[in-house]
Design a protein around this motif. Structure first.
Motif, PDB file in Angstrom:
ATOM      1  N   ILE A 202     -18.243 -10.648  -7.991  1.00  0.00           N
ATOM      2  CA  ILE A 202     -17.841  -9.325  -7.508  1.00  0.00           C
ATOM      3  C   ILE A 202     -18.353  -8.215  -8.420  1.00  0.00           C
ATOM      4  N   LEU A 203     -18.090  -8.292  -9.718  1.00  0.00           N
ATOM      5  CA  LEU A 203     -18.521  -7.203 -10.612  1.00  0.00           C
ATOM      6  C   LEU A 203     -20.025  -6.969 -10.556  1.00  0.00           C
ATOM      7  N   PRO A 204     -20.851  -8.013 -10.615  1.00  0.00           N
ATOM      8  CA  PRO A 204     -22.294  -7.760 -10.532  1.00  0.00           C
ATOM      9  C   PRO A 204     -22.729  -7.122  -9.212  1.00  0.00           C
ATOM     10  N   SER A 205     -21.915  -7.240  -8.163  1.00  0.00           N
ATOM     11  CA  SER A 205     -22.288  -6.683  -6.861  1.00  0.00           C
ATOM     12  C   SER A 205     -21.943  -5.209  -6.726  1.00  0.00           C
ATOM     13  N   LEU A 206     -21.202  -4.652  -7.671  1.00  0.00           N
ATOM     14  CA  LEU A 206     -20.729  -3.272  -7.554  1.00  0.00           C
ATOM     15  C   LEU A 206     -21.777  -2.283  -8.054  1.00  0.00           C
ATOM     16  N   PRO A 207     -21.701  -1.033  -7.625  1.00  0.00           N
ATOM     17  CA  PRO A 207     -22.694  -0.038  -8.057  1.00  0.00           C
ATOM     18  C   PRO A 207     -22.660   0.217  -9.557  1.00  0.00           C
ATOM     19  N   GLU A 208     -21.497   0.062 -10.160  1.00  0.00           N
ATOM     20  CA  GLU A 208     -21.329   0.139 -11.610  1.00  0.00           C
ATOM     21  C   GLU A 208     -19.963  -0.450 -11.927  1.00  0.00           C
ATOM     22  N   GLN A 209     -19.686  -0.686 -13.186  1.00  0.00           N
ATOM     23  CA  GLN A 209     -18.373  -1.218 -13.525  1.00  0.00           C
ATOM     24  C   GLN A 209     -17.297  -0.199 -13.178  1.00  0.00           C
ATOM     25  N   PRO A 210     -16.252  -0.613 -12.468  1.00  0.00           N
ATOM     26  CA  PRO A 210     -15.205   0.349 -12.100  1.00  0.00           C
ATOM     27  C   PRO A 210     -14.533   0.943 -13.331  1.00  0.00           C
TER      28      PRO A 210
ATOM     29  N   GLN B 115      -5.514   4.602   3.548  1.00  0.00           N
ATOM     30  CA  GLN B 115      -6.236   5.849   3.826  1.00  0.00           C
ATOM     31  C   GLN B 115      -5.865   6.932   2.826  1.00  0.00           C
ATOM     32  N   ALA B 116      -4.587   6.977   2.446  1.00  0.00           N
ATOM     33  CA  ALA B 116      -4.145   7.983   1.486  1.00  0.00           C
ATOM     34  C   ALA B 116      -4.765   7.770   0.110  1.00  0.00           C
ATOM     35  N   LEU B 117      -5.116   6.531  -0.192  1.00  0.00           N
ATOM     36  CA  LEU B 117      -5.641   6.203  -1.519  1.00  0.00           C
ATOM     37  C   LEU B 117      -7.163   6.186  -1.567  1.00  0.00           C
ATOM     38  N   ALA B 118      -7.811   6.370  -0.424  1.00  0.00           N
ATOM     39  CA  ALA B 118      -9.264   6.193  -0.336  1.00  0.00           C
ATOM     40  C   ALA B 118     -10.033   7.101  -1.295  1.00  0.00           C
ATOM     41  N   ALA B 119      -9.518   8.287  -1.558  1.00  0.00           N
ATOM     42  CA  ALA B 119     -10.239   9.227  -2.420  1.00  0.00           C
ATOM     43  C   ALA B 119     -10.438   8.687  -3.826  1.00  0.00           C
ATOM     44  N   LEU B 120      -9.603   7.750  -4.244  1.00  0.00           N
ATOM     45  CA  LEU B 120      -9.748   7.181  -5.584  1.00  0.00           C
ATOM     46  C   LEU B 120     -11.075   6.454  -5.747  1.00  0.00           C
ATOM     47  N   ARG B 121     -11.624   5.981  -4.650  1.00  0.00           N
ATOM     48  CA  ARG B 121     -12.912   5.276  -4.726  1.00  0.00           C
ATOM     49  C   ARG B 121     -14.002   6.188  -5.274  1.00  0.00           C
ATOM     50  N   ASP B 122     -13.906   7.486  -4.951  1.00  0.00           N
ATOM     51  CA  ASP B 122     -14.903   8.438  -5.438  1.00  0.00           C
ATOM     52  C   ASP B 122     -14.728   8.741  -6.919  1.00  0.00           C
ATOM     53  N   GLU B 123     -13.626   8.288  -7.497  1.00  0.00           N
ATOM     54  CA  GLU B 123     -13.372   8.468  -8.923  1.00  0.00           C
ATOM     55  C   GLU B 123     -13.654   7.188  -9.701  1.00  0.00           C
ATOM     56  N   GLY B 124     -14.331   6.247  -9.063  1.00  0.00           N
ATOM     57  CA  GLY B 124     -14.706   5.015  -9.749  1.00  0.00           C
ATOM     58  C   GLY B 124     -13.649   3.943  -9.754  1.00  0.00           C
ATOM     59  N   VAL B 125     -12.645   4.069  -8.871  1.00  0.00           N
ATOM     60  CA  VAL B 125     -11.570   3.078  -8.800  1.00  0.00           C
ATOM     61  C   VAL B 125     -11.907   2.047  -7.727  1.00  0.00           C
ATOM     62  N   LEU B 126     -11.862   0.784  -8.096  1.00  0.00           N
ATOM     63  CA  LEU B 126     -12.044  -0.313  -7.147  1.00  0.00           C
ATOM     64  C   LEU B 126     -10.685  -0.663  -6.552  1.00  0.00           C
ATOM     65  N   ILE B 127     -10.564  -0.553  -5.237  1.00  0.00           N
ATOM     66  CA  ILE B 127      -9.310  -0.867  -4.552  1.00  0.00           C
ATOM     67  C   ILE B 127      -9.410  -2.282  -3.998  1.00  0.00           C
TER      68      ILE B 127
ATOM     69  N   ARG C 101     -19.301   5.848  -6.169  1.00  0.00           N
ATOM     70  CA  ARG C 101     -18.226   5.436  -5.266  1.00  0.00           C
ATOM     71  C   ARG C 101     -18.117   3.917  -5.222  1.00  0.00           C
ATOM     72  N   GLN C 102     -16.888   3.430  -5.389  1.00  0.00           N
ATOM     73  CA  GLN C 102     -16.631   1.999  -5.335  1.00  0.00           C
ATOM     74  C   GLN C 102     -16.237   1.588  -3.914  1.00  0.00           C
ATOM     75  N   PRO C 103     -16.462   0.330  -3.556  1.00  0.00           N
ATOM     76  CA  PRO C 103     -15.970  -0.165  -2.271  1.00  0.00           C
ATOM     77  C   PRO C 103     -14.480  -0.474  -2.359  1.00  0.00           C
ATOM     78  N   SER C 104     -13.912  -0.891  -1.262  1.00  0.00           N
ATOM     79  CA  SER C 104     -12.601  -1.539  -1.293  1.00  0.00           C
ATOM     80  C   SER C 104     -12.791  -2.960  -0.787  1.00  0.00           C
ATOM     81  N   LEU C 105     -11.980  -3.876  -1.287  1.00  0.00           N
ATOM     82  CA  LEU C 105     -12.162  -5.292  -1.038  1.00  0.00           C
ATOM     83  C   LEU C 105     -10.864  -5.938  -0.563  1.00  0.00           C
ATOM     84  N   PHE C 106     -11.011  -6.907   0.315  1.00  0.00           N
ATOM     85  CA  PHE C 106      -9.945  -7.865   0.563  1.00  0.00           C
ATOM     86  C   PHE C 106     -10.471  -9.220   0.131  1.00  0.00           C
ATOM     87  N   LEU C 107      -9.779  -9.827  -0.832  1.00  0.00           N
ATOM     88  CA  LEU C 107     -10.261 -11.090  -1.378  1.00  0.00           C
ATOM     89  C   LEU C 107      -9.167 -12.145  -1.348  1.00  0.00           C
ATOM     90  N   PRO C 108      -9.572 -13.420  -1.317  1.00  0.00           N
ATOM     91  CA  PRO C 108      -8.597 -14.504  -1.397  1.00  0.00           C
ATOM     92  C   PRO C 108      -8.263 -14.805  -2.853  1.00  0.00           C
TER      93      PRO C 108
END
Length: 265
Positions: A38-46, A156-168, A2-9
């Protein structure tokens, strides 16, 4: 995983690439360092990235369905070499269709665009974060009414994509008032950033969503955002974060502004 979701500048224009030799001006280096980590901080490459930028608005949510988007150099008055930048990540039409389906199921009207280039709210931060341009990417527009609650629901509607390895990713700026450039507005900027950060990191998810949707009531809100298009990508990232824990991932003072990033999950 599962990927996180991010708000970045995403900075200002091509800020990380202003020097002809490719080096970053010192004032922007802390933000660039955050993005490059950011990429090194993720559980795996999205497997893919879904990004919402403060520089694309449509009457309805609109998803980019193209296979090889070009770049939209939607900044002005910068050195000539910044109009020759490249970031050649592929599109992800299959993911785009899934985004459209999820939003439609949630009751939204959704448009498609296969030809628009990626604006600088996409390719500038991602050129730093994903320099190899090897992760398929889809851009989703903001809805032009900039309704905070609607954008939270879209997330919220898109949150399930995180479980498919998508970084939002929501790409914007937590402070964005171009009229203040060259002025010392740190006192007002700090007040807003402190209040926004407290709302975003509220440990109660329902309270968090309500407080952030009501962002315009925070101290110095309309000073920080005379128009809120750069803040609304946060709503999508927060909505996609669901009930997960949230981290204040980055805070920096740059060009007189106070700028924060947040990570959900």
């Amino acid at each position: 995983m599962r990927q996180p979701s991010l708000f970045l500048p995403h900075g200002g224009g091509p800020c990380f690439f202003l020097n002809p030799d490719g080096s970053c001006p010192p004032v922007w280096q802390p933000m660039r360092d955050y993005l490059s980590g950011i990429l090194p901080s993720l559980p795996e490459q999205p497997k893919a990235i879904l990004i919402v930028s403060g520089h694309w608005e449509e009457a309805d949510f609109t998803v980019h369905t193209g296979e090889k988007p070009g770049l939209l150099f939607d900044y002005y008055g910068f050195p000539e070499h910044t109009y020759q930048l490249r970031w050649d990540a592929p599109g992800a039409p299959d993911l785009a269709r899934k985004v459209e389906a999820l939003l439609t199921e949630a009751g939204f009207t959704v448009g498609e665009n296969a030809t628009r280039g990626w604006d600088h709210g996409v390719f500038i931060p991602l050129k730093v974060a994903v320099p190899d341009a090897d992760i398929p990417t889809v851009q989703l527009s903001l809805r032009k009414d900039l309704d905070p609650a609607a954008h939270i629901r879209a997330g919220q509607a898109l949150a399930a994509l995180r479980d498919e390895g998508v970084l939002i990713v929501g790409s914007g700026m937590s402070f964005h008032n171009m009229r203040t450039l060259g002025q010392d507005v740190s006192a007002q900027a700090d007040l807003f950033d402190d209040a926004l950060s407290a709302a975003v990191t509220d440990p109660d998810p329902d309270s968090r969503r309500a407080r952030v949707a009501a962002w315009a009531s925070l101290p110095q809100a309309r000073f920080a955002h005379p128009r809120e298009e750069h803040l609304i990508p946060l709503m999508v990232a927060l909505g996609a974060g669901g009930n997960d824990s949230v981290a204040h991932a980055f805070r920096n003072h740059v060009i007189g502004w106070t700028v924060s990033a947040f990570r959900f999950g």
